[in-house]
Every structure is written in C-alpha cells, then in structure tokens.
Design a protein around this motif. Sequence first.
Motif, PDB file in Angstrom:
ATOM      1  N   PHE A   1       0.835  -1.194   0.000  1.00 16.93           N
ATOM      2  CA  PHE A   1       0.000   0.000   0.000  1.00 16.93           C
ATOM      3  C   PHE A   1       0.871   1.247   0.000  1.00 16.93           C
ATOM      4  O   PHE A   1       2.043   1.167   0.336  1.00 16.93           O
ATOM      5  CB  PHE A   1      -0.928  -0.064   1.225  1.00 16.93           C
ATOM      6  CG  PHE A   1      -0.197  -0.185   2.524  1.00 16.93           C
ATOM      7  CD1 PHE A   1       0.095   0.932   3.273  1.00 16.93           C
ATOM      8  CD2 PHE A   1       0.244  -1.411   2.982  1.00 16.93           C
ATOM      9  CE1 PHE A   1       0.794   0.822   4.459  1.00 16.93           C
ATOM     10  CE2 PHE A   1       0.932  -1.533   4.169  1.00 16.93           C
ATOM     11  CZ  PHE A   1       1.214  -0.406   4.910  1.00 16.93           C
ATOM     12  N   PRO A   2       0.409   2.436  -0.357  1.00 17.24           N
ATOM     13  CA  PRO A   2      -0.983   2.861  -0.401  1.00 17.24           C
ATOM     14  C   PRO A   2      -1.687   2.711  -1.750  1.00 17.24           C
ATOM     15  O   PRO A   2      -2.672   3.408  -1.991  1.00 17.24           O
ATOM     16  CB  PRO A   2      -0.902   4.321   0.002  1.00 17.24           C
ATOM     17  CG  PRO A   2       0.385   4.785  -0.602  1.00 17.24           C
ATOM     18  CD  PRO A   2       1.307   3.590  -0.511  1.00 17.24           C
ATOM     19  N   ILE A   3      -1.238   1.866  -2.630  1.00 16.78           N
ATOM     20  CA  ILE A   3      -1.930   1.671  -3.896  1.00 16.78           C
ATOM     21  C   ILE A   3      -3.319   1.094  -3.634  1.00 16.78           C
ATOM     22  O   ILE A   3      -3.461   0.082  -2.961  1.00 16.78           O
ATOM     23  CB  ILE A   3      -1.122   0.741  -4.811  1.00 16.78           C
ATOM     24  CG1 ILE A   3       0.203   1.411  -5.194  1.00 16.78           C
ATOM     25  CG2 ILE A   3      -1.912   0.373  -6.056  1.00 16.78           C
ATOM     26  CD1 ILE A   3       1.128   0.523  -5.977  1.00 16.78           C
ATOM     27  N   ALA A   4      -4.320   1.729  -4.172  1.00 17.02           N
ATOM     28  CA  ALA A   4      -5.702   1.261  -4.024  1.00 17.02           C
ATOM     29  C   ALA A   4      -6.379   1.386  -5.378  1.00 17.02           C
ATOM     30  O   ALA A   4      -6.984   2.400  -5.699  1.00 17.02           O
ATOM     31  CB  ALA A   4      -6.443   2.074  -2.978  1.00 17.02           C
ATOM     32  N   ALA A   5      -6.233   0.357  -6.165  1.00 17.45           N
ATOM     33  CA  ALA A   5      -6.780   0.400  -7.511  1.00 17.45           C
ATOM     34  C   ALA A   5      -6.934  -1.023  -8.014  1.00 17.45           C
ATOM     35  O   ALA A   5      -6.514  -1.975  -7.368  1.00 17.45           O
ATOM     36  CB  ALA A   5      -5.852   1.196  -8.435  1.00 17.45           C
ATOM     37  N   ASN A   6      -7.526  -1.147  -9.186  1.00 14.71           N
ATOM     38  CA  ASN A   6      -7.650  -2.439  -9.842  1.00 14.71           C
ATOM     39  C   ASN A   6      -6.685  -2.517 -11.012  1.00 14.71           C
ATOM     40  O   ASN A   6      -6.328  -1.500 -11.615  1.00 14.71           O
ATOM     41  CB  ASN A   6      -9.075  -2.654 -10.344  1.00 14.71           C
ATOM     42  CG  ASN A   6     -10.053  -2.896  -9.215  1.00 14.71           C
ATOM     43  OD1 ASN A   6      -9.652  -3.210  -8.091  1.00 14.71           O
ATOM     44  ND2 ASN A   6     -11.327  -2.739  -9.494  1.00 14.71           N
ATOM     45  N   THR A   7      -6.270  -3.724 -11.347  1.00 15.24           N
ATOM     46  CA  THR A   7      -5.403  -3.930 -12.498  1.00 15.24           C
ATOM     47  C   THR A   7      -6.236  -3.884 -13.779  1.00 15.24           C
ATOM     48  O   THR A   7      -7.461  -3.768 -13.741  1.00 15.24           O
ATOM     49  CB  THR A   7      -4.709  -5.292 -12.396  1.00 15.24           C
ATOM     50  OG1 THR A   7      -5.706  -6.328 -12.484  1.00 15.24           O
ATOM     51  CG2 THR A   7      -3.948  -5.426 -11.091  1.00 15.24           C
ATOM     52  N   VAL A   8      -5.556  -4.030 -14.899  1.00 15.11           N
ATOM     53  CA  VAL A   8      -6.258  -4.045 -16.182  1.00 15.11           C
ATOM     54  C   VAL A   8      -7.191  -5.246 -16.285  1.00 15.11           C
ATOM     55  O   VAL A   8      -8.138  -5.245 -17.086  1.00 15.11           O
ATOM     56  CB  VAL A   8      -5.264  -4.061 -17.366  1.00 15.11           C
ATOM     57  CG1 VAL A   8      -4.480  -2.763 -17.420  1.00 15.11           C
ATOM     58  CG2 VAL A   8      -4.323  -5.263 -17.273  1.00 15.11           C
ATOM     59  N   ASP A   9      -6.940  -6.264 -15.469  1.00 18.76           N
ATOM     60  CA  ASP A   9      -7.801  -7.444 -15.453  1.00 18.76           C
ATOM     61  C   ASP A   9      -8.995  -7.275 -14.522  1.00 18.76           C
ATOM     62  O   ASP A   9      -9.843  -8.170 -14.429  1.00 18.76           O
ATOM     63  CB  ASP A   9      -6.992  -8.670 -15.023  1.00 18.76           C
ATOM     64  CG  ASP A   9      -5.821  -8.935 -15.952  1.00 18.76           C
ATOM     65  OD1 ASP A   9      -6.072  -9.284 -17.119  1.00 18.76           O
ATOM     66  OD2 ASP A   9      -4.671  -8.775 -15.515  1.00 18.76           O
ATOM     67  N   GLY A  10      -9.048  -6.143 -13.812  1.00 14.00           N
ATOM     68  CA  GLY A  10     -10.159  -5.875 -12.915  1.00 14.00           C
ATOM     69  C   GLY A  10      -9.982  -6.414 -11.514  1.00 14.00           C
ATOM     70  O   GLY A  10     -10.943  -6.450 -10.739  1.00 14.00           O
ATOM     71  N   TYR A  11      -8.762  -6.818 -11.154  1.00 13.35           N
ATOM     72  CA  TYR A  11      -8.499  -7.392  -9.842  1.00 13.35           C
ATOM     73  C   TYR A  11      -7.816  -6.386  -8.927  1.00 13.35           C
ATOM     74  O   TYR A  11      -7.053  -5.520  -9.386  1.00 13.35           O
ATOM     75  CB  TYR A  11      -7.626  -8.640  -9.964  1.00 13.35           C
ATOM     76  CG  TYR A  11      -8.239  -9.751 -10.782  1.00 13.35           C
ATOM     77  CD1 TYR A  11      -9.607  -9.994 -10.755  1.00 13.35           C
ATOM     78  CD2 TYR A  11      -7.442 -10.559 -11.596  1.00 13.35           C
ATOM     79  CE1 TYR A  11     -10.170 -11.016 -11.511  1.00 13.35           C
ATOM     80  CE2 TYR A  11      -7.996 -11.588 -12.350  1.00 13.35           C
ATOM     81  CZ  TYR A  11      -9.363 -11.806 -12.310  1.00 13.35           C
ATOM     82  OH  TYR A  11      -9.916 -12.815 -13.048  1.00 13.35           O
ATOM     83  N   GLU A  12      -8.056  -6.533  -7.618  1.00 17.77           N
ATOM     84  CA  GLU A  12      -7.402  -5.660  -6.638  1.00 17.77           C
ATOM     85  C   GLU A  12      -5.890  -5.792  -6.787  1.00 17.77           C
ATOM     86  O   GLU A  12      -5.338  -6.888  -6.850  1.00 17.77           O
ATOM     87  CB  GLU A  12      -7.855  -6.064  -5.233  1.00 17.77           C
ATOM     88  CG  GLU A  12      -7.463  -5.078  -4.148  1.00 17.77           C
ATOM     89  CD  GLU A  12      -6.023  -5.253  -3.694  1.00 17.77           C
ATOM     90  OE1 GLU A  12      -5.293  -4.238  -3.636  1.00 17.77           O
ATOM     91  OE2 GLU A  12      -5.638  -6.398  -3.394  1.00 17.77           O
TER      92      GLU A  12
END
Length: 283
Positions: free
Chosen positions: A75-86
Amino acid sequence: MKTIIMTGGTSGLGQVTAQQLNADPAIRFILGGRQTRWPLELSSLSNVRQFSQHILDTLGETKIDALILNAGLSFPIAANTVDGYETTFAVNHLAHYLLLRLLAPALAPDAIVVITTSNTHDPRFSPVAPFASVDAQHLALLALEKSPSGELVFESGFRAYATSKLCNLLTARAFAAAPETQALGVRVIAYNPGFIPGTGLGRNLPTGALPTANPQEAEAARQHAGHVLAELAQGRVIPPAGQVYVSLARGEVTWPDPSTLARRDDIAQQLWRDSAQLAGLVL
C-alpha cells in the motif's frame, strides 16, 4: 551453466540478489521487470503470459534451474489492475502464481523455486493481521477501504499486503505438495527476509509502527537479506526435510512453523484451484 529467472531484482534486497547472481559467469541470469531487458508487467496477466512465452521460446530445450519470485508492492496503492483485480492481490500473488504455472513445465530436475513471503502473514508477528479468510475470488474483487480524500486507509492496505504474503506461502506449500513437483525433485522455499528499514513497506507504515535503524544498519540488512536469497536459489542453504518456510530472525536463517492458517492444506489447495480459475488456467 545454470539458468536462473527472477522477478523483483531492480531495488531493495532483490537488487542485491540480482547483482550477485548476474556476476556469476556460471549463471545465465534472466531478470523480468518493467525496465529490464526482459519486460514484465505483473499487473497484467496478459503480459505475464507474453513474458513466459518469451522465456520458453528463448530457452528452447534449456531447462530452468532456479525461479525466484520476489517482486511485490505494498500500500498505499488502491486500484484495480487491467484485469479488474485488486492490485495488491493481483501483483503479489496472482501474477506470480500464473508465472509459476506457466514456467513449471520447463523446470529442471532438482530445480529450486523461491517465493518471497513475509512474517506479516502471521498474526503472532504482524501489527495488523491478514484478512480472516483466504478466498481468492473475494480477494481479487475486494474494494479496499479509502479515506474521504481517496487515500487508502492504513489498516485496509496493510491487511491486503499481509494477506497477499499469506497467499505466497500457501502457493509455495501447494506447489511443493504437487506430485509433479515431488517427482521432479524440485525444492520449494517460501522466504521471509524480515523487516528491512527503508523499503517500500516501511515507508508506508505509520511513524513508530516499526523499529528504526540508521542508514548503515539498513543497508547491511538489505545486503544480508539479498545474499541469503541468492544462496537459497543456488542451493547453498538447504532446508530441513519437509520444511518450506525459511525466516531471517535477527539476521539468522531459521526454519520456524508458519501461521496456523498457512499450514492448512485444504486452504492451500483451494487457493491453488481458485487462482487457476482467476488466471484463466485449466487444472
């Protein structure tokens, strides 16, 4: 000449490992990363597949003697990947799971696989424990808690990181138990390098959450942890029979039991199966 493939070798302890292995003329060293000769973006499962295929096409009949899965983010990354996963789960666990599955057929007899984990997986040592359950489908689609300003809440981010490290350890145990792995004589190790001051994880912790160290001590810890990782990958540090988890404790190589949850064979096998589905693989 031995062939060793590694992720996570451009900074931190992994950089020390990569430099040591790359300097050995008896090793063909391949480092995957965003800015390396072998491009690898772990936040994209499609790119992981491309990287793996590039490796296999280049090696041909040459087998892989060691695979080091060391890359990771916190963290602090809070996003989804290009595949839509956390992102934390996808990069730290799922991408490495897929890479392991794709490259496993090219492992040499008596090859070594080292997956970097962390003692944050264990509630006995972690200031914030992992999530209570290891449900890959849930973790992949988890919406981590954010503050009103959009920043990731510390506890949520730390739990995501600790859980991803638990997944790394469970993956190592599941792979070690596979009949194909045992028939080939592959040695599987889950490596906890311990806390290293100045790393990305340390930068994201609240002030005072972990002990501090002067720059010389921090660099000495980084060098030592990276050296041990290289020694593990080269088979110079050998685990006791039946042991998968190795932990640096005050700089000493130890082989403790991981957490109770990490020792659950049913959870390890379920994570293996669910991860295959998320990665688009057939068991």
